[in-house]
Design an enzyme around this catalytic site. Structure first.
Site, PDB file in Angstrom:
ATOM      1  N   HIS A 296      -2.948   6.264   4.538  1.00 37.63           N
ATOM      2  CA  HIS A 296      -1.506   6.430   4.750  1.00 37.63           C
ATOM      3  C   HIS A 296      -1.069   7.789   4.212  1.00 37.63           C
ATOM      4  CE1 HIS A 296      -1.354   2.436   6.095  1.00 37.63           C
ATOM      5  NE2 HIS A 296      -0.660   1.847   5.136  1.00 37.63           N
TER       6      HIS A 296
ATOM      7  N   CYS B 164       0.823  -1.215   0.000  1.00 38.22           N
ATOM      8  CA  CYS B 164       0.000   0.000   0.000  1.00 38.22           C
ATOM      9  C   CYS B 164       0.859   1.268   0.000  1.00 38.22           C
ATOM     10  CB  CYS B 164      -0.943  -0.008   1.197  1.00 38.22           C
ATOM     11  SG  CYS B 164      -0.146  -0.483   2.750  1.00 38.22           S
TER      12      CYS B 164
END
Length: 331
Positions: A238, A125
């Site tokens: 994130h 990710c």
């Protein structure tokens, strides 16, 4: 198109279902698989309640497998599914570093999809979110050195990570000492500079994934990359602070113009109006947010910027579905 989602009850598996439905992915049959303890559950898809089946050991009766059930399971069964005739898009780290397995972010290296031998790997990710902002800038100005500090959400550790953050935050706010089972240390009101196992060079595996995977996706190992990966008490997006030295002259204005034209990128860069990328605004978005674009004070041809992306979407489920969509379109 007969589609299977393996790991359907996990955080990424559930997001895959939402993305398939939202993007109206063309399928004639959907099979949901998970561990035996989840078998019998029903998950909603296009107005229907679809039962979750225990995962068999042999081939699956589908054309496409979207797998998000962990590296050990994928390592054992993805080749079996592929030999049975299915294309496997695998979200684990099991095959990312195999030379024969394409590692794909469609906006960057779509052409690699069509070199597959039955398995295509979804990147980590953190790497996928970075690539969305770095690739268009690399194409325009050629990145030489990249320094990344990440601020990674609890969702990176799956549904259990998010549950632990919420539960232990509740405990902390009620005067109890928070505990850690999923994370190395309690996460509420804390930041932990430790994600995945430490390597011999002092970096964690999560940090090295950024190096290894960016090199493979970009097809360029000459870029010098260093990362520090930090877990923070946010739920599912994130964030990354990025400093880049380029081979060619670059200005913040030129970089903004490049990024505004980049697919999957939203430029959010109005600091005077307090508009910049944040997990609060990027969560639930398909695009990654990029902002705080400014001239580097350390590099002559350098930029600093901030990028935030939903870890469960572009960092996982959305990217996997996009790979399948591009595969269906053909070379």
């Amino acid at each position: 198109m007969r589609v299977a989602v393996v790991g359907a009850t996990g955080a990424v598996g559930q997001e895959i279902l939402k993305v398939l439905e939202a993007r109206n992915f063309p399928l004639s049959e959907l099979r949901l698989y998970a561990s035996p303890r989840s078998a019998g559950k029903r998950l909603s898809f296009r107005g229907e309640e679809i039962p979750v089946e225990p995962l068999p050991e042999g081939p699956l009766p589908v054309d496409l497998v979207l797998a998000s059930a962990g590296g050990a399971l994928s390592k054992a069964l993805a080749p079996v599914w592929a030999e049975g005739g299915a294309l496997v898009v695998d979200n684990s780290s099991a095959f990312r570093y195999e030379p024969w397995v394409p590692l794909v972010v469609p906006e960057v290296n779509r052409e690699k999809i069509f070199t597959h031998r039955g398995i295509i790997a979804n990147p980590n990710c953190t790497t996928a979110i970075l690539a969305m902002a770095l690739w268009p800038l690399h194409r325009a100005f050629h990145a030489k050195r990249v320094i990344v500090a990440t601020y990674q959400a609890a969702s990176g550790a799956g549904a259990k990570g998010m549950e632990e953050l919420l539960h232990e935050t509740h405990r902390f706010l009620h005067g109890e000492t928070p505990k850690a089972e999923v994370f190395a240390h309690p996460l509420p009101f804390n930041v932990v500079p430790h994600i995945d196992a430490f390597q011999e060079n002092g970096y964690t595996r999560e940090e090295m994934k950024v190096v290894w995977e960016t090199h493979k996706i970009f097809g360029d190992e000459s870029i010098k990359i260093s990362a520090t990966a930090v877990r923070v008490p946010t739920l599912r997006a994130h964030a990354e602070a990025v400093s880049v030295e380029f081979a060619r002259p670059v200005t913040p204005e030129a970089a903004r113009e490049v990024l505004k034209e980049a697919p999957g990128v939203e430029v959010v860069d109005e600091p005077e109006a307090k508009r910049y990328p944040m997990p609060l605004t990027a969560s639930g978005k398909w695009d990654v947010e990029v902002g705080r674009i400014r001239k580097s004070l350390a590099f002559e041809n350098g930029l600093d910027f901030f990028v935030v992306g939903d870890q469960l979407l572009k960092g996982a489920a959305l990217n996997a579905v996009q790979i399948a969509e591009e595969w269906l379109k053909g070379a």
